[in-house]
Write a protein that holds these residues in place. Sequence first.
Motif, PDB file in Angstrom:
ATOM      1  N   HIS A  63       0.854  -1.181   0.000  1.00 37.64           N
ATOM      2  CA  HIS A  63       0.000   0.000   0.000  1.00 37.64           C
ATOM      3  C   HIS A  63       0.891   1.232   0.000  1.00 37.64           C
ATOM      4  N   LYS A  64       0.378   2.262  -0.644  1.00 37.05           N
ATOM      5  CA  LYS A  64       1.164   3.477  -0.801  1.00 37.05           C
ATOM      6  C   LYS A  64       0.554   4.575   0.054  1.00 37.05           C
ATOM      7  N   SER A  65       1.425   5.229   0.813  1.00 32.64           N
ATOM      8  CA  SER A  65       1.032   6.372   1.628  1.00 32.64           C
ATOM      9  C   SER A  65       1.989   7.502   1.291  1.00 32.64           C
ATOM     10  N   GLY A  66       1.503   8.467   0.553  1.00 37.98           N
ATOM     11  CA  GLY A  66       2.396   9.524   0.072  1.00 37.98           C
ATOM     12  C   GLY A  66       3.379   8.959  -0.925  1.00 37.98           C
ATOM     13  N   ARG A  67       4.657   9.117  -0.635  1.00 34.61           N
ATOM     14  CA  ARG A  67       5.687   8.596  -1.537  1.00 34.61           C
ATOM     15  C   ARG A  67       6.241   7.255  -1.083  1.00 34.61           C
ATOM     16  N   VAL A  68       5.732   6.738   0.016  1.00 32.08           N
ATOM     17  CA  VAL A  68       6.268   5.502   0.583  1.00 32.08           C
ATOM     18  C   VAL A  68       5.338   4.328   0.283  1.00 32.08           C
ATOM     19  N   ARG A  69       5.890   3.298  -0.341  1.00 34.41           N
ATOM     20  CA  ARG A  69       5.152   2.053  -0.582  1.00 34.41           C
ATOM     21  C   ARG A  69       5.622   1.036   0.449  1.00 34.41           C
ATOM     22  N   THR A  70       4.672   0.521   1.224  1.00 34.67           N
ATOM     23  CA  THR A  70       4.975  -0.443   2.282  1.00 34.67           C
ATOM     24  C   THR A  70       4.491  -1.824   1.869  1.00 34.67           C
ATOM     25  N   CYS A  71       5.310  -2.816   2.135  1.00 38.98           N
ATOM     26  CA  CYS A  71       4.997  -4.200   1.794  1.00 38.98           C
ATOM     27  C   CYS A  71       4.728  -4.990   3.077  1.00 38.98           C
ATOM     28  N   ALA A  72       3.809  -5.940   2.973  1.00 36.70           N
ATOM     29  CA  ALA A  72       3.501  -6.815   4.104  1.00 36.70           C
ATOM     30  C   ALA A  72       3.337  -8.243   3.577  1.00 36.70           C
ATOM     31  N   LEU A  73       3.745  -9.199   4.371  1.00 36.33           N
ATOM     32  CA  LEU A  73       3.653 -10.613   4.013  1.00 36.33           C
ATOM     33  C   LEU A  73       2.222 -11.096   4.158  1.00 36.33           C
ATOM     34  N   ASN A  74       1.765 -11.864   3.187  1.00 40.04           N
ATOM     35  CA  ASN A  74       0.460 -12.513   3.256  1.00 40.04           C
ATOM     36  C   ASN A  74       0.712 -13.955   3.679  1.00 40.04           C
ATOM     37  N   ARG A  75       0.715 -14.184   4.978  1.00 38.03           N
ATOM     38  CA  ARG A  75       1.046 -15.509   5.519  1.00 38.03           C
ATOM     39  C   ARG A  75       0.082 -16.594   5.053  1.00 38.03           C
ATOM     40  N   GLU A  76      -1.162 -16.243   4.821  1.00 37.69           N
ATOM     41  CA  GLU A  76      -2.144 -17.234   4.377  1.00 37.69           C
ATOM     42  C   GLU A  76      -1.769 -17.816   3.017  1.00 37.69           C
ATOM     43  N   ARG A  77      -1.123 -17.015   2.201  1.00 33.24           N
ATOM     44  CA  ARG A  77      -0.726 -17.491   0.867  1.00 33.24           C
ATOM     45  C   ARG A  77       0.350 -18.570   0.962  1.00 33.24           C
ATOM     46  N   LEU A  78       1.146 -18.513   2.027  1.00 31.45           N
ATOM     47  CA  LEU A  78       2.159 -19.550   2.225  1.00 31.45           C
ATOM     48  C   LEU A  78       1.525 -20.884   2.628  1.00 31.45           C
ATOM     49  N   ASP A  79       0.270 -20.848   3.064  1.00 34.09           N
ATOM     50  CA  ASP A  79      -0.413 -22.081   3.447  1.00 34.09           C
ATOM     51  C   ASP A  79      -0.528 -23.064   2.288  1.00 34.09           C
ATOM     52  N   VAL A  80      -0.637 -22.541   1.051  1.00 36.60           N
ATOM     53  CA  VAL A  80      -0.726 -23.438  -0.107  1.00 36.60           C
ATOM     54  C   VAL A  80       0.551 -24.260  -0.226  1.00 36.60           C
ATOM     55  N   VAL A  81       1.696 -23.649   0.059  1.00 39.25           N
ATOM     56  CA  VAL A  81       2.973 -24.365   0.014  1.00 39.25           C
ATOM     57  C   VAL A  81       3.042 -25.360   1.170  1.00 39.25           C
ATOM     58  N   GLU A  82       2.672 -24.906   2.342  1.00 39.74           N
ATOM     59  CA  GLU A  82       2.721 -25.790   3.508  1.00 39.74           C
ATOM     60  C   GLU A  82       1.808 -27.002   3.334  1.00 39.74           C
ATOM     61  N   GLY A  83       0.626 -26.779   2.775  1.00 39.80           N
ATOM     62  CA  GLY A  83      -0.291 -27.896   2.530  1.00 39.80           C
ATOM     63  C   GLY A  83       0.281 -28.910   1.559  1.00 39.80           C
ATOM     64  N   TRP A  84       0.894 -28.427   0.493  1.00 42.22           N
ATOM     65  CA  TRP A  84       1.491 -29.332  -0.487  1.00 42.22           C
ATOM     66  C   TRP A  84       2.656 -30.099   0.129  1.00 42.22           C
ATOM     67  N   LEU A  85       3.505 -29.394   0.877  1.00 44.32           N
ATOM     68  CA  LEU A  85       4.638 -30.064   1.515  1.00 44.32           C
ATOM     69  C   LEU A  85       4.176 -31.102   2.536  1.00 44.32           C
ATOM     70  N   ALA A  86       3.124 -30.807   3.266  1.00 46.09           N
ATOM     71  CA  ALA A  86       2.594 -31.767   4.243  1.00 46.09           C
ATOM     72  C   ALA A  86       2.094 -33.024   3.536  1.00 46.09           C
ATOM     73  N   ALA A  87       1.432 -32.845   2.407  1.00 47.10           N
ATOM     74  CA  ALA A  87       0.952 -33.998   1.644  1.00 47.10           C
ATOM     75  C   ALA A  87       2.123 -34.840   1.137  1.00 47.10           C
ATOM     76  N   GLN A  88       3.174 -34.169   0.650  1.00 47.42           N
ATOM     77  CA  GLN A  88       4.356 -34.891   0.183  1.00 47.42           C
ATOM     78  C   GLN A  88       5.040 -35.620   1.325  1.00 47.42           C
ATOM     79  N   ARG A  89       5.098 -34.977   2.473  1.00 44.26           N
ATOM     80  CA  ARG A  89       5.712 -35.593   3.656  1.00 44.26           C
ATOM     81  C   ARG A  89       4.957 -36.867   4.040  1.00 44.26           C
ATOM     82  N   ARG A  90       3.631 -36.818   4.006  1.00 46.34           N
ATOM     83  CA  ARG A  90       2.832 -38.012   4.336  1.00 46.34           C
ATOM     84  C   ARG A  90       3.115 -39.155   3.364  1.00 46.34           C
ATOM     85  N   VAL A  91       3.192 -38.838   2.088  1.00 46.55           N
ATOM     86  CA  VAL A  91       3.468 -39.858   1.073  1.00 46.55           C
ATOM     87  C   VAL A  91       4.817 -40.513   1.350  1.00 46.55           C
ATOM     88  N   TRP A  92       5.857 -39.707   1.592  1.00 44.57           N
ATOM     89  CA  TRP A  92       7.196 -40.263   1.797  1.00 44.57           C
ATOM     90  C   TRP A  92       7.316 -40.987   3.122  1.00 44.57           C
TER      91      TRP A  92
END
Length: 109
Positions: A63-92
């Motif tokens: 989001h931009k406030s004046g001339r400064v653009r601030t970034c924030a992590l969307n932790r929920e989006r990392l859940d897709v990776v964690e879910g896939w890795l958990a499934a792979q871990r179960r298989v192995w």
Amino acid sequence: MANHEGLDEVFVALADPTRRAVIGRLGQGPASVSELAEPFPMALPSFMKHVRSLESCGLISTHKSGRVRTCALNRERLDVVEGWLAAQRRVWEQRTDRLEALVTDQERP
């Protein structure tokens, strides 16, 4: 089968070491683009390509406030990776459990 929608986009974004470093830094909290760009030996327009890549796959929001653009992590989006890795871990784990059982059975007289 678990829903892994967008997994490819996330892995493509995480394939770059600069973008992984940005994600790591944002894990500590939001930061401005200039703060994030500081440790990298590249011009700001080049760094912004990384920011746009992370934003387009949903790993970060900005989001931009004046001339400064601030970034924030969307932790929920990392859940897709964690879910896939958990499934792979179960298989192995299942595969290694079966292998262990086979070896144990073979060792018995």
